[in-house]
Every structure is written in structure tokens, then in C-alpha cells.
Design an enzyme around this catalytic site. Structure first.
Site, PDB file in Angstrom:
ATOM      1  N   GLU A  48       1.177  -1.621   0.157  1.00  9.81           N
ATOM      2  CA  GLU A  48       0.095  -0.340   0.428  1.00  9.81           C
ATOM      3  C   GLU A  48       1.249   1.274  -0.084  1.00  9.81           C
ATOM      4  O   GLU A  48       0.547   2.334  -0.226  1.00  9.81           O
ATOM      5  CB  GLU A  48      -0.886   0.451   0.975  1.00  9.81           C
ATOM      6  CG  GLU A  48      -0.725   0.224   2.896  1.00  9.81           C
ATOM      7  CD  GLU A  48      -0.303   1.109   3.865  1.00  9.81           C
ATOM      8  OE1 GLU A  48      -0.946   2.364   2.755  1.00  9.81           O
ATOM      9  OE2 GLU A  48       0.569   1.175   4.356  1.00  9.81           O
TER      10      GLU A  48
ATOM     11  N   GLN B 239      -2.335   4.115  17.890  1.00  8.56           N
ATOM     12  CA  GLN B 239      -2.347   2.644  17.195  1.00  8.56           C
ATOM     13  C   GLN B 239      -0.834   2.176  17.115  1.00  8.56           C
ATOM     14  O   GLN B 239      -1.016   1.145  16.875  1.00  8.56           O
ATOM     15  CB  GLN B 239      -2.497   2.488  16.378  1.00  8.56           C
ATOM     16  CG  GLN B 239      -4.910   2.152  16.849  1.00  8.56           C
ATOM     17  CD  GLN B 239      -5.383   2.150  15.440  1.00  8.56           C
ATOM     18  OE1 GLN B 239      -5.228   2.848  14.444  1.00  8.56           O
ATOM     19  NE2 GLN B 239      -6.283   1.613  15.884  1.00  8.56           N
TER      20      GLN B 239
ATOM     21  N   HIS C 128     -11.736  -2.230   7.903  1.00 12.82           N
ATOM     22  CA  HIS C 128     -10.556  -2.033   8.924  1.00 12.82           C
ATOM     23  C   HIS C 128      -9.935  -2.764   9.551  1.00 12.82           C
ATOM     24  O   HIS C 128      -9.174  -2.498  10.017  1.00 12.82           O
ATOM     25  CB  HIS C 128     -10.756  -0.603   8.896  1.00 12.82           C
ATOM     26  CG  HIS C 128     -11.613   0.522   7.666  1.00 12.82           C
ATOM     27  ND1 HIS C 128     -10.311   1.309   7.028  1.00 12.82           N
ATOM     28  CD2 HIS C 128     -12.498   1.347   7.642  1.00 12.82           C
ATOM     29  CE1 HIS C 128     -10.975   1.760   6.359  1.00 12.82           C
ATOM     30  NE2 HIS C 128     -12.547   1.586   6.779  1.00 12.82           N
ATOM     31  N   LEU C 129     -11.163  -2.960  10.809  1.00 13.35           N
ATOM     32  CA  LEU C 129     -10.570  -3.535  11.755  1.00 13.35           C
ATOM     33  C   LEU C 129      -9.845  -5.373  11.649  1.00 13.35           C
ATOM     34  O   LEU C 129      -9.099  -6.054  11.886  1.00 13.35           O
ATOM     35  CB  LEU C 129     -11.964  -4.058  12.629  1.00 13.35           C
ATOM     36  CG  LEU C 129     -11.627  -4.717  14.214  1.00 13.35           C
ATOM     37  CD1 LEU C 129     -11.441  -3.607  14.581  1.00 13.35           C
ATOM     38  CD2 LEU C 129     -13.547  -5.115  14.725  1.00 13.35           C
TER      39      LEU C 129
ATOM     40  N   ASP D   8      -7.819  -5.753   9.361  1.00 18.37           N
ATOM     41  CA  ASP D   8      -6.277  -4.757   9.424  1.00 18.37           C
ATOM     42  C   ASP D   8      -5.237  -5.158  10.945  1.00 18.37           C
ATOM     43  O   ASP D   8      -4.726  -4.700  10.870  1.00 18.37           O
ATOM     44  CB  ASP D   8      -6.446  -3.505   8.206  1.00 18.37           C
ATOM     45  CG  ASP D   8      -4.463  -2.707   8.145  1.00 18.37           C
ATOM     46  OD1 ASP D   8      -4.232  -3.538   9.211  1.00 18.37           O
ATOM     47  OD2 ASP D   8      -5.050  -2.060   8.562  1.00 18.37           O
ATOM     48  N   GLN D   9      -6.647  -3.536  11.689  1.00 15.25           N
ATOM     49  CA  GLN D   9      -6.403  -3.755  13.121  1.00 15.25           C
ATOM     50  C   GLN D   9      -6.433  -4.365  13.870  1.00 15.25           C
ATOM     51  O   GLN D   9      -5.193  -4.208  14.947  1.00 15.25           O
ATOM     52  CB  GLN D   9      -7.654  -2.304  13.282  1.00 15.25           C
ATOM     53  CG  GLN D   9      -6.927  -1.017  12.394  1.00 15.25           C
ATOM     54  CD  GLN D   9      -8.118  -0.339  13.085  1.00 15.25           C
ATOM     55  OE1 GLN D   9      -8.629  -0.165  13.630  1.00 15.25           O
ATOM     56  NE2 GLN D   9      -8.406   0.522  11.714  1.00 15.25           N
TER      57      GLN D   9
ATOM     58  N   HIS E 175      -3.788  -2.518   2.363  1.00  9.41           N
ATOM     59  CA  HIS E 175      -3.499  -2.471   4.455  1.00  9.41           C
ATOM     60  C   HIS E 175      -2.987  -3.768   4.766  1.00  9.41           C
ATOM     61  O   HIS E 175      -2.258  -4.237   5.735  1.00  9.41           O
ATOM     62  CB  HIS E 175      -4.192  -1.568   4.341  1.00  9.41           C
ATOM     63  CG  HIS E 175      -4.820  -0.080   4.623  1.00  9.41           C
ATOM     64  ND1 HIS E 175      -4.572   0.633   3.669  1.00  9.41           N
ATOM     65  CD2 HIS E 175      -3.705   1.159   5.990  1.00  9.41           C
ATOM     66  CE1 HIS E 175      -3.926   1.614   3.729  1.00  9.41           C
ATOM     67  NE2 HIS E 175      -3.694   2.149   5.319  1.00  9.41           N
TER      68      HIS E 175
END
Length: 374
Positions: free
Chosen positions: A15, A106, A290-291, A293-294, A327
């Protein structure tokens, strides 16, 4: 700290954004392994370090007394050499612009969670912006999810910060990470609740009303039962609106949001958030993109044995994600450079995927957890 040859990273890989640097900073502080990164954020319109990336590097360097070279705005190469273990304590970090404080948090939260004692943080800058998790996404979706992996964070908003003014501030308490059972989030279960959180800062409250009304109308037309909360955000100098659709399932939560922009009406902000939520709902994955990835980094810390596993449990994490993103795959590549873990991601880019994070050679299946309290 033990001596290691520097890990050399290509900041244009995958990315090609700031996440490569943020993940490397966190893992370097945790493992004591130095790294150098070239072509920082090469795939972005403004390549090189921006103020929020520079502050992330300087913040993590303070935690472990690292030697930094190249920590200037615009720099395309940075070297980071940790010189001692991370220290828990009271820390304050100020980006100085509207750069994302959630992304900064984060970055520093993982080293501090493994420092062996609680820490308190104050972070200043932007709190609600596009292309980054908002403070409310952190508090309502991300924090409950990582708590199921043994990482506990208490977050409090003092002032909201929108682009371009910034001026936001939030506080956090970081508890030492603790052992948890292995986590299986391949199935989200039935939808239990949908809440539209319509926020406004420095603008007339009618903006929050318009955002909420449009979101509720769209959800109702789609046959989705929901409730709305209209929230005036504390502000010092900033103006903006934010819509976050929080969906609660039997086994977890997802969040889909949009931030108001000068050329976008409150109704258009609501439409974007609801559109993303409906696309996720039409699929079957447990986690929003998103979660997905996180959760990768905390899952890898467990798999690497950096958090003690529950007795008799192989620290394997398994979950499905609405969309495999660059990501996600780029984050996995960086993690593998620092930690001896196995990360398997199935599914093409933009498609639903399955993610498995485990110790090398692990074969034990993860045991599904009961529904999480919400």
C-alpha cells in the site's frame, strides 16, 4: 537491548503508505530490533514523512530511548535503533497539526501494553478525519475487539479535532496485556442492534439532526431497524461532522463512518456511512475491512508468545474480513519481518477473506468464544 542487524524496509511496497512505518516502529520498540525504511510513503501524493508520521517516530523513540535519523517532515528515509526496553508511565504527544491521533495511539499502545505496568497518555491533534479511524471508532468498535485479545484501553475525549483546524485531544489508560483464550471470529452471528451516532463539532446542532435523519431514512428503507444518537462534541477550535454506524452482532461489532467535508452536505456524509455499512451487511464476514487490518498486530503479538497464553491454549487467532486490502497484506509482510509467526490470508484484494495468525507449526484449532458482552 540485544544487538541486531537492521531490518531494511521498502516504504513503497504494497500500500506504500504510513502504516508500514507505524507497524515497524511498534515492533522495533517491542523486539529491540532496529530498522531502516527507504522511500517512505512513496505511493502518496505527498511522499515522505508528514508531521503525524514524524511525531509517531519521535513518540516511540521516547518510549525506548531510540536513536533516530531522518525524522524530519519530507524525509524519505528513516533509521530507528532502540536502546532500552519500553518504559511505562505518563506520556503526552502533540502532533501539532490535524494529523490523526488515533493512528498515533495505535502505534504507541502496543509497546506500552507490553511494558509490564499501566500507562496514561494524552494525545493532541486530529481526532476525526477521513482515511483514519475516528476517536469514536476506536472507543466503540476497536477497543472492545482488542480487549478480546487481552489488550485493555480506556479512552476519553477532551476535545474533537477535525481537518484543517485540529486542536483535538484525548486521553488513554493502557493496562498491561493479559492472557486470553484463542479467538475465533469467523462467524459474526445474527444482527442484534444498529446505532447511528451522529456527531457535530463547532457547527449548528441541526447538522447532527440532518445527518441522523438521512441515515435513519436510508436504513428504514432498507428494512434495517436502527436507533440514532445525536452527539455535540466538545471543541476548542475545530468544526466538523461525523456519522458512525455501529452494528452489533452475536459475536462482535463493526463500524462504518464518514466525516463531513466543506463540499459535502450532512445528508451526503450520512449516505456514505450507510452505503459502506450496507455493503458489509450484504456479505458474511465477521469484521469490517478496517478492523480486519487493525487486529493483525495484536494477534501476532499473542502468536509470538509476547503475551502469556492461557493455560493449554495455542495462541491462534482466526477471523473473516469483509475485504482483503493492501493495508492488510502489507501489514502482514512487515509483521513477518519482525516476528516469528505464521500469517495466512485467503481471498483476493477487495474480496472477503479469511485470516489466520498462529505460532510456527501450530496445528490446534481455535475454540469459538461465547458471545461477547457489548
Amino acid at each position: 537491548m540485544p544487538h541486531h542487524l537492521p531490518i531494511v524496509l521498502d516504504g513503497s511496497a504494497g500500500e506504500g503508505g504510513g502504516q508500514i512505518l507505524r507497524t515497524a516502529l511498534a515492533l522495533a520498540a517491542i523486539t529491540g530490533k532496529p530498522f531502516a525504511i527507504d522511500r517512505i510513503r512513496a505511493n502518496r501524493e505527498k511522499a515522505g514523512l508528514r508531521p503525524q508520521h514524524r511525531e509517531a517516530a519521535r513518540a516511540v523513540a521516547r518510549l525506548c530511548d531510540a536513536r533516530l535519523e531522518g525524522d524530519e517532515v519530507g524525509a524519505t528515509r528513516l533509521e530507528f535503533v532502540p536502546r532500552r526496553p519500553v518504559r511505562a508511565g505518563e506520556w503526552a504527544f502533540d502532533i501539532g497539526t490535524a494529523g490523526s491521533t488515533p493512528l498515533l495511539f495505535q502505534t504507541v499502545c502496543w509497546p506500552l501494553a507490553l511494558a509490564g505496568a499501566p500507562s496514561t497518555l494524552t494525545l493532541r491533534g486530529g481526532t476525526h478525519q477521513d482515511h483514519a479511524p475516528s476517536f469514536h471508532y476506536l472507543a466503540l468498535v476497536w477497543a472492545p475487539a482488542v480487549a478480546r485479545l487481552g489488550f485493555r484501553f480506556e479512552l476519553g475525549l477532551q476535545a474533537a479535532g477535525f481537518y484543517p483546524e485540529g486542536g483535538g485531544e484525548f486521553t488513554a489508560r493502557v493496562e498491561p496485556a493479559h492472557a486470553m483464550p484463542a479467538l475465533d471470529l469467523r462467524h459474526r452471528g445474527t444482527l442484534q442492534d444498529v446505532e447511528v451516532v451522529s456527531m457535530v463539532c463547532g457547527l449548528g446542532f441541526e447538522v447532527a439532526e440532518r445527518q441522523a435523519a438521512r441515515a435513519m431514512r436510508l436504513l428504514r428503507d432498507a428494512g434495517i431497524s436502527a436507533q440514532a444518537e445525536r452527539v455535540p462534541l466538545p471543541s476548542r477550535a475545530s468544526r466538523g461532522g461525523h456519522v458512525l454506524v455501529v452494528s452489533t452482532f452475536q459475536r462482535g461489532r463493526a463500524g462504518h463512518g464518514a466525516v463531513g467535508e466543506p463540499d459535502r452536505s450532512p445528508e451526503e456524509t450520512a449516505e456514505e456511512a450507510v452505503r459502506d455499512f450496507r455493503a458489509y451487511l450484504e456479505g458474511g464476514a465477521a469484521l469490517d475491512r478496517h478492523l480486519g487490518d487493525q487486529l493483525l498486530l495484536p494477534a501476532a503479538l499473542l502468536a509470538a508468545g509476547l503475551v502469556p497464553a492461557a493455560p493449554g491454549v495455542v495462541p491462534t487467532t482466526r477471523y473473516t474480513v469483509h475485504a482483503v486490502t493492501k493495508h492488510l497484506t502489507t501489514n502482514a509482510d512487515v509483521i513477518r519481518r519482525f516476528l516469528d509467526v505464521e500469517i495466512a490470508i485467503t481471498g483476493g484484494e477487495g474480496e472477503e477473506g479469511d485470516v489466520r495468525v498462529q505460532p510456527p507449526g501450530a496445528t490446534a484449532e481455535v475454540v469459538p468464544l461465547p458471545p461477547s458482552p457489548q
